[in-house]
Scaffold this motif. Structure first.
Motif, short mmCIF file in Angstrom:
data_model
loop_
_atom_site.label_atom_id
_atom_site.label_comp_id
_atom_site.label_asym_id
_atom_site.label_seq_id
_atom_site.Cartn_x
_atom_site.Cartn_y
_atom_site.Cartn_z
N TYR A 24 0.83 -1.21 0.00
CA TYR A 24 0.00 0.00 0.00
C TYR A 24 0.86 1.26 0.00
N GLN A 25 2.04 1.18 0.56
CA GLN A 25 2.88 2.36 0.70
C GLN A 25 3.57 2.78 -0.60
N TRP A 30 -4.43 1.76 -7.14
CA TRP A 30 -5.29 1.28 -6.06
C TRP A 30 -6.59 0.64 -6.55
N GLY A 56 -2.73 6.64 -0.67
CA GLY A 56 -1.81 5.80 -1.43
C GLY A 56 -2.33 5.45 -2.82
N ALA A 59 0.92 6.85 -4.82
CA ALA A 59 2.13 6.62 -4.02
C ALA A 59 3.38 6.74 -4.91
N ASN A 458 7.87 6.96 0.80
CA ASN A 458 6.58 6.37 0.47
C ASN A 458 5.47 6.96 1.33
N PHE A 459 4.28 6.42 1.18
CA PHE A 459 3.14 6.83 2.00
C PHE A 459 3.34 6.27 3.39
N TYR A 465 2.74 11.83 3.53
CA TYR A 465 4.06 12.05 2.92
C TYR A 465 4.89 13.08 3.70
#
Length: 502
Positions: A24-25, A30, A56, A59, A458-459, A465
């Motif tokens: 996810y990061q 998505w 994200g 991302a 990354n997220f 961020y």
């Protein structure tokens, strides 16, 4: 020898050097190619959940730029890469009989590209992004998730296990349970009533489902342990003989140091903290098969004082204890920082960390602080933690699956010297890895690998961020998400090439 003095020396010849990320990061994409929503998709899209109101969705765009990432790793000279699979990308409905072909193809291409560049994949099955559809059917709060996770693990072992030889079932279950199902800071955003009272946040309860006074995080810890064990047994029974891989779990832990080493109460507080944080999941898997005795007795007493008929900490049956105990091939450790501990008293109650633990955690004001409020730079804490794990859990093979340093990001910054000359992170990596070497050379710890967090900015979950852990800067204002190596990338590469320190 002065504890601060660096040593020369080398790690074992087959030492794993890598970087780590989570789906996810970094992935983005998505809602592309059949992927369904995860709890983090929903959480990050909910107003007020993320500090900078980001998500994200894109991302680092690694879903499209994975080949760029692999080349960055090749330039670093790493021999391994820790990635996580998106459960909702592979099984959008949570049903293993209805896989998403595009998701399978993506991970096949990534794994193959890694191997073509002599980089061994280390794959995490679950790094917090539970499919939203499974959450809505009970998720980690339901015993049904154990079978669902077993099916998911079986699917992944079958699809990728011919090439993946290092597996992690669940990343940091302690953090997922407490921040996702206790404090509510992380997805799925559930806050227990006792947490709300403890942190003066009763107003927060109006839109949160509260299953009981404070049981959700403990319920989740039980199902996560059983799910981990189910995945390990699935591999051990059906895949180990033909795939010859290793499976374990990654547990996070700070090191706990008594605030006053001469004070027996502070010394006891440090041990109690370790038992109720690291030991919460380590003792069932690497120890007795059950939650630590202190944790069980303490929460039972707290529950009794509240007038409850039974402890809020669930019990395992004898069969479940036997099922969980010993389900590891190595000890995966995520470590970042150290805390000072003292017993709760009337003068420090406002600093209380956890409503069930009569211990408070404080930093030493002389310690250097990184970009995250919680991250203080205390290299010697890693060595002490490695020694503690080795002594407490029978000298297991240990892989440091995460270790890294954050910077606070200026949203107006560019990729100039201000963001690339990360001297603090350089010093962090050198000092922490050197302490790990001391643990090997001087203390006999069986350390097999080290993964730096993280390959890329990354997220960063709730922080969005605003905090950056990457040894490569990512320009999130650039549609191409340009990656630029920081000074720390060169420092890490030098350590890898030397396999230690000259």
């Amino acid at each position: 020898m002065d504890e601060k003095e660096a040593i020369s020396g080398h790690f074992r010849d087959d030492f794993l050097w890598g970087t780590a990320t989570a789906s996810y990061q970094i992935e983005g994409g998505w809602n592309e190619d059949g992927k369904s929503q995860s709890v983090w998709d929903k959480h990050a899209h909910t107003e007020g959940k993320i500090d900078d109101q980001t998500n994200g969705d894109i991302a680092c765009d690694s879903y499209h730029k994975y080949k760029d990432d692999v080349q960055i790793m090749k330039n670093l000279k790493v021999n391994s890469y820790r990635l996580s699979l998106s459960w909702s990308r592979l099984l959008p409905t949570g049903d293993s009989s209805a896989p998403n072909a595009a998701g399978v193809a993506y991970y096949n291409k990534l794994i193959d590209n890694l191997l073509e560049n002599n980089i061994k994949p280390c794959v995490t099955l679950y790094h917090w992004d539970l499919p939203q559809c499974l959450h809505e059917n009970g998720g980690w709060q339901s015993d049904d998730i154990v079978e669902k996770f077993k099916e998911y693990a079986n699917f992944c072992f079958n699809a990728f296990g011919d090439r993946v030889k290092l597996w992690i079932t669940i990343n940091e279950p302690h953090v997922n349970a407490t921040l996702g199902y206790g404090l509510g800071h992380h997805a799925p955003g559930i806050m227990g009533r006792k947490y709300a009272v403890c942190f003066r946040r009763l107003d927060y309860l109006k839109n949160i489902y509260i299953p009981d006074p404070m049981n959700a995080c403990y319920m989740v810890s039980r199902t996560m342990l059983l799910a981990h064990a189910a995945a390990w047994h699935e591999y051990d029974t059906n895949y180990r003989s033909k795939q010859n891989g290793m499976v374990s779990i990654s547990l996070n832990s700070d090191w706990a140091e008594p605030k006053d080493a001469s004070n027996p109460k502070d010394a006891a507080a440090a041990i109690e903290y370790l038992q109720c944080s690291l030991g919460w999941f380590a003792n069932p898997i690497f120890g007795s098969g059950d939650f630590p005795v202190y944790m069980r007795e303490h929460i039972a007493q707290k529950s009794k004082e509240e007038g409850l008929s039974k402890s809020r900490l669930p019990e395992f049956s004898e069969e479940e204890i036997k099922y969980i105990k010993g389900t590891y091939d190595f000890f995966g450790l995520n470590h970042y920082t150290t805390r000072l501990c003292e017993q709760l008293n009337e003068h420090n109650e406002m600093h209380k960390f956890h409503p069930d633990l009569d211990v408070i955690l404080l930093p030493d004001p002389t310690w250097d602080r990184a970009g995250s409020l919680w991250l203080y730079i205390v290299p010697w804490g890693l060595r002490r933690l490695l020694k503690y794990i080795s002594k407490t859990y029978g000298n297991p093979k240990i892989i440091i699956t995460e270790n890294g340093c954050s910077t606070k990001h200026d949203p107006n910054a560019t990729s100039g010297l201000a963001v690339l000359e990360d001297t603090q992170r350089c010093n962090y990596l050198k000092s922490y890895i050197n302490e790990a070497l001391k643990a090997v050379v001087q203390d006999g710890v069986d350390l097999r690998g080290y993964f730096a967090w993280s390959l890329l900015d990354n997220f960063e979950w709730k922080a969005g961020y605003t905090e950056r852990f990457g040894i490569h800067y990512v320009d999130f204002k650039d549609p191409e998400r340009k990656r630029t190596p920081r000074k720390s990338a060169a420092v890490f590469r030098e350590i890898i090439v030397e396999n230690g320190f000259k």
